[in-house]
Design an enzyme around this catalytic site. Structure first.
Site, PDB file in Angstrom:
ATOM      1  N   LYS A   1       0.853  -1.185   0.000  1.00  0.00           N
ATOM      2  CA  LYS A   1       0.000   0.000   0.000  1.00  0.00           C
ATOM      3  C   LYS A   1       0.889   1.235   0.000  1.00  0.00           C
ATOM      4  CE  LYS A   1      -1.920   2.555   3.170  1.00  0.00           C
ATOM      5  NZ  LYS A   1      -1.932   3.890   2.515  1.00  0.00           N
TER       6      LYS A   1
ATOM      7  N   GLU B   1       9.222  15.856  16.064  1.00  0.00           N
ATOM      8  CA  GLU B   1       9.676  15.737  14.680  1.00  0.00           C
ATOM      9  C   GLU B   1       8.914  16.738  13.812  1.00  0.00           C
ATOM     10  OE1 GLU B   1      10.739  12.189  11.588  1.00  0.00           O
ATOM     11  OE2 GLU B   1       8.794  12.074  12.570  1.00  0.00           O
TER      12      GLU B   1
ATOM     13  N   GLU C   1       9.449   1.260  10.974  1.00  0.00           N
ATOM     14  CA  GLU C   1      10.430   2.346  10.888  1.00  0.00           C
ATOM     15  C   GLU C   1       9.654   3.644  11.006  1.00  0.00           C
ATOM     16  OE1 GLU C   1      13.218   4.727   7.835  1.00  0.00           O
ATOM     17  OE2 GLU C   1      13.030   2.578   7.415  1.00  0.00           O
TER      18      GLU C   1
ATOM     19  N   CYS D   1      12.943  10.867   7.851  1.00  0.00           N
ATOM     20  CA  CYS D   1      12.957  10.436   9.241  1.00  0.00           C
ATOM     21  C   CYS D   1      14.363  10.439   9.800  1.00  0.00           C
ATOM     22  CB  CYS D   1      12.332   9.048   9.368  1.00  0.00           C
ATOM     23  SG  CYS D   1      13.068   7.824   8.280  1.00  0.00           S
TER      24      CYS D   1
END
Length: 501
Positions: free
Chosen positions: A186, A394, A261, A295
């Site tokens: 996906k 973040e 992750e 990331c």
């Protein structure tokens, strides 16, 4: 938009699920726009896969695993197909880069030099890796020969991110199918174009029907149905930490192995003992490449006090010269952010930083000179406290936060003062500093005197809220295969006999 590329390559008007070697006909389901972040035009549409469509895709993968040739194919045959697929990706690299750029805003230079070649390398690497795998034999007990083999797990649910759609989704596909599994992928609903084109190349390479399928849609609809499907055996997800918690909870309810992750707030530590010119280059790459949407971005730049004024001044001067523009232009260094809601979120951190007393060093607003598009000025702030939100959360954009440290212990305390732990960067020519930092930093990866480098043989992943599990040669083998132990008597082994009078 690059007119020569737009006339050369076809963009599908609608992306639908891809099952058993073919895209499905439009069914009139919920439609999501695919928007070019450079000019805000809708370039395609995505028809969301509902639970019924997900079920169809998963059952196709299950049928291919149970009945098809792929899991039973000789390793050499699988290797040949994976290598053909890698060659096809390279052959169609310009088209794939164009499609990726069109929906993500990632600059063409970054795609052409990094992410598209990486997609080809993923399949090439696993083709080589599976040719070197071996089992184990135990003979310590002389009565038996016991051997351990690895077998494919079954059907994988592979959920990719929007910040590196083809590179990271193809890593999951390559690792999963190389060991004989089948899968349903996906892609992120914002950036499906290049992954959808990969499906065609998978067919052309000779991967059998049902081995790789694709569903499309939002995480709460398509992703949830995929993760919870009872015929899915394992889940691999790359994305945000909040979504990762939801994915893991859904996978856990079915006792499915899960590799995650997730986010990062990586410390990029520059010591006075560093090669400062190289460290400056690395710091700029670490936060501004891929439009800052990584990331593994070195978003917290920690600089030793004695060199901080000069280093930060040089960083700001270079940042001011970054070329912001059309991501299709090969000269562009910073393109637009991926979608409007994300631009708004990244910009909101400017007010957060100011409210916490941080000093705005450069940027902090939408980029000037663009009538349309999700462009943002490269931004940097000086923070006074590592506990501030701007140092803890973040941002996932071209937004650097500077902190100053006094010595190694101080640097390590700041670096580890985070709920994330994906990567760390260390810049120093003093080996004792490097070795001590490498041991003490709480992250899954430490890069020394280099920006991002990915050795596919080595494990990659994070600790704490940056995720769990690893990708890479041995790590992927451990996740995508299961061990089977078989014990065979060498001779006649005495057994107790029950039921005798």
């Amino acid at each position: 938009m690059n007119s020569s590329l737009s006339s050369e390559f076809v963009v599908p008007s609608r992306i639908t699920a891809f099952i058993d070697h073919a895209p499905l006909a439009a069914r009139g389901g919920h439609v999501l726009p695919v928007v070019n972040p450079a000019d805000e035009r809708t370039v395609s549409e995505l028809e969301e896969s509902d639970a019924t469509m997900v079920d169809r895709a998963v059952r196709a993968a299950r049928r291919a695993f149970n009945e098809g040739p792929w899991p039973r194919m000789e390793v050499g045959e699988r290797q040949a197909i994976l290598r053909r697929l890698a060659a096809l990706i390279r052959e169609h690299a310009r088209e794939l880069a164009y499609l990726e750029c069109l929906s993500s805003g990632i600059p063409m230079r970054h795609l052409s030099l990094g992410q598209i070649p990486r997609a080809a390398l993923n399949f090439e690497f696993f083709a080589e890796f599976i040719g070197q795998c071996a089992g184990q034999v135990y003979t310590q007990d002389p009565r038996y020969m016991t051997f351990v083999t690895r077998e494919p797990v079954g059907v994988g649910a592979l959920i990719g991110p929007w910040n590196a759609p083809l590179a990271l989704t193809s890593m999951k596909i390559a690792g999963c199918i190389a060991f004989g599994n089948c899968c349903v992928a996906k892609p992120a609903e914002q950036t499906p174009l290049a992954v959808a084109r990969l499906m065609d190349l998978i067919v052309e390479a000779g991967v059998p029907a049902g081995v790789v399928n694709m569903v499309c849609g939002r995480g709460a609809v398509t992703g949830d149905a995929l993760v919870r499907h009872p015929e899915v055996d394992l889940v691999s997800f790359t994305g945000g930490t909040a979504t990762g918690r939801t994915v893991m909870a859904a996978a856990g309810s079915g006792l499915k192995p899960c590799s995650l992750e997730l986010g990062g707030k990586s410390a990029n530590i520059v010591f006075a003992s560093a090669d400062l010119e190289r460290a400056l280059d690395g710091a700029l790459l670490g936060i501004f490449s891929n439009n800052g949407q990584q990331c593994l971005a070195g978003s917290r730049i920690l600089v030793e006090r004695s060199i901080a004024p000069a280093f930060i001044e040089a960083f700001i001067a270079r940042t001011a010269q970054l070329k912001i523009g059309d991501p299709m232009d090969a000269a562009t260094e910073i393109g637009p952010l991926a979608f409007r809601a994300h631009l708004d979120r990244v910009l909101s951190f400017v007010a957060v930083a100011r409210g916490e007393g941080a000093k705005l060093l450069i940027g902090g607003a939408r980029a000037e000179g663009f009538d349309r598009g999700f462009y943002m000025q490269p931004t940097a702030v000086m923070a006074s406290d590592s506990r501030a939100r701007i140092c803890q959360e973040e941002v996932f954009g071209p937004f650097a936060t500077f902190l100053v440290f006094d010595d190694l212990d101080h640097a390590l305390a700041i670096a580890n003062d985070s709920r994330f732990g994906l990567v760390s960067y260390v810049w120093s020519e003093h080996m004792p500093t490097v070795l001590r930092a490498g041991r003490a930093l709480r992250s899954g990866v430490v890069w020394v005197n280099t920006p991002m480098v990915r050795e596919l043989r080595a494990p990659f992943g994070g600790v704490k809220e940056s995720g769990m599990g690893r990708e890479g040669g041995q790590s992927s083998m451990q996740f995508y295969t299961t061990e089977k132990t078989t014990a065979i008597p060498v001779g006649s082994v005495a057994m107790a006999r029950l039921g005798l009078a």
